[in-house]
Design a protein around this motif. Structure first.
Motif, short mmCIF file in Angstrom:
data_model
loop_
_atom_site.label_atom_id
_atom_site.label_comp_id
_atom_site.label_asym_id
_atom_site.label_seq_id
_atom_site.Cartn_x
_atom_site.Cartn_y
_atom_site.Cartn_z
N TRP A 193 -75.69 -3.90 -33.74
CA TRP A 193 -76.86 -4.74 -33.45
C TRP A 193 -76.96 -5.00 -31.96
O TRP A 193 -75.97 -5.17 -31.27
N MET A 194 -78.17 -5.05 -31.47
CA MET A 194 -78.40 -5.21 -30.04
C MET A 194 -77.87 -6.53 -29.53
O MET A 194 -77.42 -6.63 -28.39
N ASP A 195 -77.89 -7.56 -30.36
CA ASP A 195 -77.42 -8.86 -29.91
C ASP A 195 -75.99 -9.13 -30.42
O ASP A 195 -75.56 -10.26 -30.51
N GLY A 196 -75.26 -8.06 -30.73
CA GLY A 196 -73.90 -8.21 -31.22
C GLY A 196 -72.90 -8.28 -30.09
O GLY A 196 -73.20 -8.72 -28.97
N GLN A 197 -71.68 -7.81 -30.35
CA GLN A 197 -70.62 -7.89 -29.36
C GLN A 197 -70.96 -7.05 -28.14
O GLN A 197 -71.78 -6.16 -28.17
N GLU A 198 -70.27 -7.38 -27.04
CA GLU A 198 -70.50 -6.63 -25.82
C GLU A 198 -70.03 -5.19 -26.03
O GLU A 198 -68.88 -4.93 -26.33
N PHE A 199 -70.94 -4.30 -25.80
CA PHE A 199 -70.69 -2.88 -26.04
C PHE A 199 -70.52 -2.21 -24.68
O PHE A 199 -71.29 -1.34 -24.30
N ASP A 200 -69.49 -2.63 -23.94
CA ASP A 200 -69.48 -2.34 -22.51
C ASP A 200 -68.33 -1.47 -22.02
O ASP A 200 -68.13 -1.35 -20.82
N ASN A 201 -67.55 -0.84 -22.92
CA ASN A 201 -66.52 0.06 -22.43
C ASN A 201 -66.27 1.18 -23.41
O ASN A 201 -66.73 1.16 -24.56
N TYR A 202 -65.53 2.17 -22.95
CA TYR A 202 -65.34 3.40 -23.71
C TYR A 202 -64.66 3.15 -25.05
O TYR A 202 -65.02 3.75 -26.07
N GLY A 203 -63.69 2.25 -25.07
CA GLY A 203 -62.94 2.00 -26.29
C GLY A 203 -63.77 1.45 -27.41
O GLY A 203 -63.57 1.79 -28.59
N ILE A 204 -64.74 0.59 -27.08
CA ILE A 204 -65.56 -0.05 -28.11
C ILE A 204 -66.39 0.97 -28.89
O ILE A 204 -66.61 0.84 -30.09
N GLY A 205 -66.85 2.02 -28.20
CA GLY A 205 -67.71 3.00 -28.86
C GLY A 205 -67.00 4.23 -29.35
O GLY A 205 -67.64 5.19 -29.80
N ARG A 206 -65.66 4.23 -29.29
CA ARG A 206 -64.90 5.45 -29.54
C ARG A 206 -65.12 6.02 -30.94
O ARG A 206 -65.21 7.23 -31.13
N ASP A 207 -65.19 5.18 -31.96
CA ASP A 207 -65.29 5.67 -33.35
C ASP A 207 -66.68 5.52 -33.95
O ASP A 207 -66.86 5.72 -35.15
N VAL A 208 -67.66 5.17 -33.12
CA VAL A 208 -69.00 4.92 -33.65
C VAL A 208 -69.62 6.19 -34.23
O VAL A 208 -70.20 6.19 -35.32
N PHE A 209 -69.51 7.30 -33.51
CA PHE A 209 -70.16 8.54 -33.94
C PHE A 209 -69.56 9.06 -35.24
O PHE A 209 -70.28 9.54 -36.13
N THR A 210 -68.23 8.97 -35.36
CA THR A 210 -67.56 9.54 -36.53
C THR A 210 -67.55 8.62 -37.74
O THR A 210 -67.27 9.06 -38.85
#
Length: 573
Positions: A180-197
């Motif tokens: 969600w756009m108003d969710g947690q800070e999505f500001d570094n590589y680690g946070i998005g690491r498993d999103v695609f998979t």
């Protein structure tokens, strides 16, 4: 026909994309507009390269961008993820009953359309009047409405859809489920690491891309724009890896873009380490899966030489993205120019080249450097008169951060695009006049690149109504640079400036060395050297020591490519 599929991943990438597609939509409107500038009625630009034809279930013909946009859930504002042309995929409840207990429905109120989107909706419900120009009535009765729209957008843009005037295909808009756009800070590589998979998201995204690729006759490449300042960078890396596996011979031209918020000074040593490691890891990973990468996004665009004739609000992505989108539009023009035969007329455009041609031209020659710098002159100066012929080259300023200035590089390779330039007495210059002026400027220059490709078009950059008021008071109605400022105004917008000449340049040069050196140095200092403070952080991001060292070697190889005299990265104590 050689098609391009455009991919936009992350918030700022979609802000840039929204402006980019507004330019394309404006050009399409001007082609059929009886009141439009004849320069836009050229047959030398093939918009089918970027667009696809289709048909709704009701049989209505459509013409929509060949685009896949990936962003947060809730990032579309008042727009439906189904777009506005196709009424398929409605939210009616399923006929299948699998639960016999009580059911409660929680639904949020739909976001209210702003003044601009309301006006678009009203316009589509009514038959355009005969005095309509570009879809916008120019009579005095509606002029105030247009002013209200411009003022509304200058103050109230929150989503990239707030200023989009383009219809999208339902397969184009992908909101990442659970992000969600108003969710947690999505500001570094680690946070998005498993999103695609995770949660089959990667399969869903690749299926949507496959939809656009499989209907292409002969795809020339992918134009990929990623907001690499935070968690969308690993999403894009995984997506690029999948593209590289499935479309092995299709080149990817990657723009790694940064919005204004990504350059804020960190408040602690820990935040500094996180940001610097993110930048190094992000760039290393992204560059591994494309043929050419172009970093775009200055820390303070308003203070740069690129904004000499502009008034930019650095903190506002609506403003900054307009400049970067203008440059990307100009850079993409050669990809849709019709190739000319030996006897063909080149009065409207010349210098056609496809994505693979640009990639091979810039990264396949000289040092074989795959990292390109993007320069812009916005608006482009006149070729004659008050400014001399060399001023066009002198006005090209970098939109790529951390580059060295005034570097003499005899092995530089360049590709320049100039369109809508003014010649003598305020007239649009011909293609041959532009070519002569540029070649003359290079002949007089102290140093020149080892190779330069030039693409020229006579049509300028059209300024759509929802374009921000970023022009200074030295910019005239058609983008001409005035001798004295217009009194009583600081900024001018789409009601004052209708089109502008543009010049952009992609160059592979040793000027990129500070950018590369900074990322290599930070990865070594914070992630590779013994006792470095970021070792545990990188491990928490999923990277073991050997993977980090491989990324360091990737960056070191880039540095050695640009500067063979440099020493390899050290793993010393």
């Amino acid at each position: 026909m050689r098609e391009i599929v455009t991919i936009q991943v992350g918030g700022f990438a979609n802000f840039i994309g929204s402006h980019f597609w507004n330019f394309q939509d404006e050009m399409l409107g001007l082609v059929t507009d009886p009141y439009g500038d004849p320069l836009f009625k050229t047959q030398s630009l093939n918009m089918d390269v970027l667009y696809r034809t289709g048909e709704t279930s009701q049989g209505a013909l459509t013409y929509t961008p060949r685009l896949l946009s990936v962003d947060f859930q809730g990032s579309l504002g008042s727009m439906s993820s189904q777009g506005t042309l196709y009424n398929e995929g409605s939210s009616r409840p399923s006929e299948v009953v699998t639960w016999e207990g009580n059911v409660s429905t929680h639904a949020s109120e739909p976001r209210k359309k702003n003044l601009f989107l309301q006006s678009l909706y009203q316009e589509e419900q009514n038959v355009p009047s005969s005095n309509c120009i570009n879809g916008w009535t120019k009579d005095s009765q509606n002029e105030i409405q247009d002013i209200d729209i411009v003022n509304c957008l200058d103050k109230e843009v929150q989503f990239w859809t707030d200023f989009s005037k383009v219809h999208y295909h339902p397969q184009s808009l992908y909101e990442v489920n659970g992000l969600w756009m108003d969710g947690q800070e999505f500001d570094n590589y680690g946070i998005g690491r498993d999103v695609f998979t995770g949660n089959l998201r990667g399969e869903e995204i690749c299926d949507r891309l496959r939809f656009f690729v499989e209907e292409c006759d002969h795809i020339q490449g992918f134009q990929f724009i990623v907001d690499d300042s935070g968690g969308f960078s690993p999403v894009a890396s995984d997506f690029l890896e999948s593209i590289a596996d499935e479309y092995t011979n299709t080149p990817v031209l990657l723009y790694a873009v940064r919005g204004p918020g990504s350059h804020m000074n960190p408040k602690s040593k820990k935040q500094t380490v996180v940001r610097d490691l993110h930048d190094a890891v992000s760039f290393s990973r992204l560059s591994s899966f494309c043929k050419m990468i172009v970093p775009v996004g200055l820390p303070f665009l308003s203070q740069s030489k690129a904004s000499t004739f502009l008034n930019i609000k650095d903190e506002n992505p609506y403003y900054c993205s307009a400049v970067y989108a203008s440059a990307l539009h100009s850079t993409s023009l050669p990809f849709r120019m019709e190739p000319l035969g030996p006897t063909a007329d080149s009065s409207d455009a010349s210098g056609a080249v496809d994505v693979n041609g640009i990639v091979q031209m810039l990264s396949g020659q000289s040092r074989q450097n795959m990292v390109a710098i993007l320069d812009v002159a916005m608006p482009g100066p006149s070729l004659t008169g008050r400014q001399d012929e060399q001023s066009l080259l002198g006005n090209l300023q970098p939109l790529t951060p951390d580059v060295a200035e005034d570097v003499d590089d005899l092995q530089a390779v360049e590709s320049m695009t100039v369109h809508g330039a003014f010649g003598s007495e305020g007239h649009r210059a011909s293609v041959s006049e532009v070519e002569k002026a540029i070649h003359g400027a290079y002949e007089c220059a102290m140093t020149r690149p080892i190779f330069c490709h030039l693409s020229v078009a006579r049509c300028p950059l059209p300024i759509p109504l929802p374009f921000p008021s970023i022009f200074g008071n030295l910019v005239g109605q058609h983008g001409e640079l005035l001798g004295s400022p217009i009194s009583g105004c600081v900024s001018r917008g789409s009601l004052d400036v209708h089109s502008i000449p543009m010049a952009t340049r992609l160059r592979c040069s040793c000027s990129i060395l500070p950018f590369l050196g900074k990322r290599l140095g930070n990865l070594g200092k914070f992630g590779i050297e013994r006792g470095s403070p970021g070792t545990e952080l990188l491990r928490s991001w999923g990277f073991e020591k050997d993977e980090v060292e491989d990324m360091g070697e990737t960056l070191a190889k880039m540095v050695r490519t640009v500067n063979p005299a440099s020493e390899p990265s050290s793993d010393s104590d």
